[in-house]
Write a protein that holds these residues in place. Sequence first.
Motif, PDB file in Angstrom:
ATOM      1  N   ARG A  60      -4.099  12.654   4.029  1.00 53.16           N
ATOM      2  CA  ARG A  60      -3.503  11.448   3.445  1.00 53.16           C
ATOM      3  C   ARG A  60      -4.571  10.400   3.152  1.00 53.16           C
ATOM      4  NH1 ARG A  60       1.925  10.213   3.173  1.00 53.16           N
ATOM      5  NH2 ARG A  60       3.157  12.123   3.264  1.00 53.16           N
ATOM      6  N   MET A  61      -4.315   9.614   2.083  1.00 46.75           N
ATOM      7  CA  MET A  61      -5.211   8.530   1.695  1.00 46.75           C
ATOM      8  C   MET A  61      -4.360   7.320   1.346  1.00 46.75           C
ATOM      9  SD  MET A  61      -8.214   8.568  -1.195  1.00 46.75           S
ATOM     10  CE  MET A  61      -7.082   9.094  -2.478  1.00 46.75           C
ATOM     11  N   VAL A  62      -4.692   6.163   1.905  1.00 41.72           N
ATOM     12  CA  VAL A  62      -3.928   4.934   1.700  1.00 41.72           C
ATOM     13  C   VAL A  62      -4.604   4.098   0.620  1.00 41.72           C
ATOM     14  CG1 VAL A  62      -3.021   2.839   2.773  1.00 41.72           C
ATOM     15  CG2 VAL A  62      -3.117   4.975   4.085  1.00 41.72           C
ATOM     16  N   LEU A  63      -3.808   3.699  -0.389  1.00 35.10           N
ATOM     17  CA  LEU A  63      -4.333   2.936  -1.519  1.00 35.10           C
ATOM     18  C   LEU A  63      -3.469   1.712  -1.770  1.00 35.10           C
ATOM     19  CD1 LEU A  63      -4.856   5.927  -3.986  1.00 35.10           C
ATOM     20  CD2 LEU A  63      -6.672   4.703  -2.814  1.00 35.10           C
ATOM     21  N   GLU A  64      -4.108   0.646  -2.257  1.00 38.65           N
ATOM     22  CA  GLU A  64      -3.357  -0.512  -2.724  1.00 38.65           C
ATOM     23  C   GLU A  64      -2.886  -0.250  -4.159  1.00 38.65           C
ATOM     24  OE1 GLU A  64      -5.810  -3.927  -2.385  1.00 38.65           O
ATOM     25  OE2 GLU A  64      -5.682  -4.021  -0.192  1.00 38.65           O
ATOM     26  N   TYR A  65      -1.794  -0.903  -4.527  1.00 37.94           N
ATOM     27  CA  TYR A  65      -1.251  -0.693  -5.867  1.00 37.94           C
ATOM     28  C   TYR A  65      -0.764  -2.020  -6.445  1.00 37.94           C
ATOM     29  CZ  TYR A  65       3.261  -0.793  -3.424  1.00 37.94           C
ATOM     30  OH  TYR A  65       4.332  -1.160  -2.648  1.00 37.94           O
ATOM     31  N   LYS A  84       0.836  -1.195   0.000  1.00 37.43           N
ATOM     32  CA  LYS A  84       0.000   0.000   0.000  1.00 37.43           C
ATOM     33  C   LYS A  84       0.876   1.252   0.000  1.00 37.43           C
ATOM     34  CE  LYS A  84      -3.811  -2.221   2.496  1.00 37.43           C
ATOM     35  NZ  LYS A  84      -4.701  -2.170   3.690  1.00 37.43           N
ATOM     36  N   VAL A  85       0.274   2.354  -0.457  1.00 36.16           N
ATOM     37  CA  VAL A  85       0.977   3.627  -0.506  1.00 36.16           C
ATOM     38  C   VAL A  85       0.051   4.718   0.020  1.00 36.16           C
ATOM     39  CG1 VAL A  85       0.257   4.073  -2.891  1.00 36.16           C
ATOM     40  CG2 VAL A  85       2.288   5.205  -1.985  1.00 36.16           C
ATOM     41  N   SER A  86       0.635   5.653   0.751  1.00 33.89           N
ATOM     42  CA  SER A  86      -0.114   6.781   1.294  1.00 33.89           C
ATOM     43  C   SER A  86       0.196   8.015   0.456  1.00 33.89           C
ATOM     44  CB  SER A  86       0.285   7.022   2.754  1.00 33.89           C
ATOM     45  OG  SER A  86      -0.300   8.213   3.242  1.00 33.89           O
ATOM     46  N   VAL A  87      -0.835   8.636  -0.108  1.00 38.48           N
ATOM     47  CA  VAL A  87      -0.660   9.826  -0.955  1.00 38.48           C
ATOM     48  C   VAL A  87      -1.455  10.985  -0.379  1.00 38.48           C
ATOM     49  CG1 VAL A  87      -0.246   8.461  -3.041  1.00 38.48           C
ATOM     50  CG2 VAL A  87      -2.570   9.168  -2.470  1.00 38.48           C
ATOM     51  N   GLY A  88      -0.982  12.190  -0.631  1.00 44.38           N
ATOM     52  CA  GLY A  88      -1.641  13.375  -0.119  1.00 44.38           C
ATOM     53  C   GLY A  88      -2.790  13.830  -1.001  1.00 44.38           C
ATOM     54  N   THR A  89      -3.861  14.303  -0.373  1.00 45.34           N
ATOM     55  CA  THR A  89      -4.999  14.892  -1.066  1.00 45.34           C
ATOM     56  C   THR A  89      -5.351  16.209  -0.370  1.00 45.34           C
ATOM     57  OG1 THR A  89      -6.685  13.805   0.304  1.00 45.34           O
ATOM     58  CG2 THR A  89      -5.869  12.587  -1.617  1.00 45.34           C
ATOM     59  N   LEU A  90      -6.362  16.895  -0.858  1.00 45.76           N
ATOM     60  CA  LEU A  90      -6.789  18.137  -0.226  1.00 45.76           C
ATOM     61  C   LEU A  90      -7.379  17.893   1.148  1.00 45.76           C
ATOM     62  CD1 LEU A  90      -8.454  20.014  -3.242  1.00 45.76           C
ATOM     63  CD2 LEU A  90      -6.142  20.284  -2.335  1.00 45.76           C
ATOM     64  N   GLU A  91      -7.908  16.675   1.379  1.00 43.85           N
ATOM     65  CA  GLU A  91      -8.518  16.353   2.668  1.00 43.85           C
ATOM     66  C   GLU A  91      -7.550  15.644   3.605  1.00 43.85           C
ATOM     67  OE1 GLU A  91      -9.881  15.393  -0.301  1.00 43.85           O
ATOM     68  OE2 GLU A  91     -11.399  16.973  -0.428  1.00 43.85           O
TER      69      GLU A  91
END
Length: 436
Positions: free
Chosen positions: A142-147, A133-140
């Motif tokens: 951090r968001m964790v996504l599988e890749y 998984k990877v944590s990426v920044g958004t306006l709201e």
Amino acid sequence: MRITISAKLKLNHTAAQKAALDRITLAYRDALNYASNKAFELDKTSSAPRLHKAVYADLRAQFGLGAQLACTVERQVAATYKGQWTKLKQNLKARELGRTKRRYKGLEAAPRFVARTLEYQHGRDYSWKKGGKVSVGTLEGRMVLEYEGYQKHLDLIRQGCETGAAKLYYQKSKKQYYLIVALNVELSDPHPTQHSNIVGVDVGQRYHFVATDKDGKSLFEKGKAVRQKKEHFARIKKSLQRKGTRSATRRLVALSGRERRLIADRNHTLAKRLITRFPRSIFGLEDLTKIRERTERRSNPKASPKTKRAKRHQSQWSFAELQSKLAYKAPLFGSLAVRVDAHYTSQACPKCGHVSRGNRPKAGLEFLCEACGHRGHADRVASVNIALRTMLVRQDWMSTGALSMRPDVSDGEVKAARLKRYAELRWNPDASPSLM
């Protein structure tokens, strides 16, 4: 030895997560255009510190970007303007020398950013999590996504490979986000004894490449089939451009992506074919820097269709992409790529050293030495000359312990001495009778 490769990771996002990524990418694009307009107002500045003072607070408050993303926007816009100024200076110099009459218009308006692509900095905007998984920044936040992605790239990430900046890229046709990550791979330093074979690679349009090793074994790769596909794309684009409708414009965008992917896939395949055919080799590549400026045909509205077609073929020649893919793939397979001078490679006889344009009758594919009568395929002769120059690079490497990956063109005397050494090189016909 460190090399950088790009890993394309598919992000497995839900509809809600995709909407969050849409918001951050659109805000980032709007911020780029806002900063671009401000830079244009500030005398088209390419200074990141000056732009930072003018737009940083607005990028944070108006677009909701984090501190790091706001700084990234400023650096990207400054780099864009710096590139525009460089092109303008090159155009002015070319006009003074009479090489072109066209005036560069890139700085007449503020550069506009269209792509929904943003850049993340590792450790600040994105980070790796356990379980793929990877944590990426958004306006709201951090968001964790599988890749998912290419298994070798996934293994490198899992092993803790050093990673650099990453780009969040949106593919409109699939409505899918990808994370393109720079992976810094550490390899053992190369040594001349590790590479027993020398291969000269001549790139061209009629033949994408002709490669010849030190034993005289050659590999030809014709470009006729790919050129026909490019001509097909050119005819369709010409027809759509004449229509000028909105649907025709959408079709043009789709076609440009197809053509780009066709060329990229072709160059990947050609680079892999070379590396597997000649394992553990030193590949000599021609240094074709600014080749288009040196061979550019003057624009002429009364030019014949044949001349226009030749100019289009030259503009479609993707030699730099092929060479770059070969250069980064070679170390991963235990090989190496170096650049050598491209001067007179197709006009010099490898048997007697005679250099003349007359060695290429009618500038065709036949090579016929005016001095010794040596005959052969012109592109193959060029690849032999490149191989000879690559052997010289290897000899210097063994004697001095320093490898020159690219010829020095800054000093005219050094360049003249190097060309004089090339004139003394000879291909031994006994070692490669197939060249006779």
